[in-house]
Design a protein around this motif. Sequence first.
Motif, PDB file in Angstrom:
ATOM      1  N   THR A 218       0.849  -1.191   0.000  1.00  0.00           N
ATOM      2  CA  THR A 218       0.000   0.000   0.000  1.00  0.00           C
ATOM      3  C   THR A 218       0.884   1.241   0.000  1.00  0.00           C
ATOM      4  O   THR A 218       1.919   1.295   0.660  1.00  0.00           O
ATOM      5  CB  THR A 218      -0.922   0.024   1.226  1.00  0.00           C
TER       6      THR A 218
ATOM      7  N   ASN B  65      -3.387   3.566  -2.809  1.00  0.00           N
ATOM      8  CA  ASN B  65      -4.295   2.677  -2.092  1.00  0.00           C
ATOM      9  C   ASN B  65      -4.031   2.576  -0.592  1.00  0.00           C
ATOM     10  O   ASN B  65      -4.596   1.720   0.081  1.00  0.00           O
ATOM     11  CB  ASN B  65      -4.249   1.282  -2.702  1.00  0.00           C
ATOM     12  N   ALA B  66      -3.159   3.414  -0.038  1.00  0.00           N
ATOM     13  CA  ALA B  66      -2.832   3.308   1.384  1.00  0.00           C
ATOM     14  C   ALA B  66      -4.009   3.780   2.244  1.00  0.00           C
ATOM     15  O   ALA B  66      -4.766   4.664   1.848  1.00  0.00           O
ATOM     16  CB  ALA B  66      -1.585   4.120   1.710  1.00  0.00           C
TER      17      ALA B  66
ATOM     18  N   GLN C 263       1.610   3.099   5.510  1.00  0.00           N
ATOM     19  CA  GLN C 263       1.887   2.437   4.238  1.00  0.00           C
ATOM     20  C   GLN C 263       2.982   1.392   4.375  1.00  0.00           C
ATOM     21  O   GLN C 263       3.827   1.464   5.263  1.00  0.00           O
ATOM     22  CB  GLN C 263       2.302   3.467   3.187  1.00  0.00           C
TER      23      GLN C 263
END
Length: 208
Positions: free
Chosen positions: A39, A58-59, A180
């Motif tokens: 992520t 997408n984190a 992340q």
Amino acid sequence: MADTVELRGLPFPLSASHADVFRHDDQAGLVTATAPGHTDFYVNPAGADSADAETVVNAPTLLGLPPAGDFQFSARITVDFRSQYDAGVLMVWFDERTWGKFCFEFSPAGEPMVVSVVTRGVSDDANAFTVADRSIWLRVSRIDRVYAYHASTDGTTWQLIRVFTLGDQVSEHRIGFEAQSPTGDGCTVTFTDIRFVPDRLAELRDGS
């Protein structure tokens, strides 16, 4: 954790992008996040054909809309670094192509490092300094339409890392937390000493 979170000391609610990633303990004054593997938020400036890092947005985030005006938003960030680029982050967010990350990140050399990334269409990436410990204080300040990043190893003396703008729509910029693990299988980030001060930063360069 509910989709909307209210933290003591923050005068605005926060919304989580991912279920079951963030936990908070108001009595202890902390937020923890377990970042899933692979992520990140990074828009590759070299494009899709580059051999460099791919574009990933997408984190997990925990973000909210602060009050209008100047402010100082800070936290102590601790990361159980496991893999390259694992990080705990303070974030300023407008949309998926307009945001700023202030990261405590695991470098390719295996050292904790203060890193900043500002994305306006594509991302840049700037390393600041390495840290002997696995904790650091980071602060995001807003001065009119400008943001300043400062870092501190003791929570008292601050070093200017970056000054930038994300445009004129500051009333729509959200702030908060991100975790992340771009190359690994996940990491845990703890945010403590969380503070929001609705005051203008007096001295941009020395952070006082």
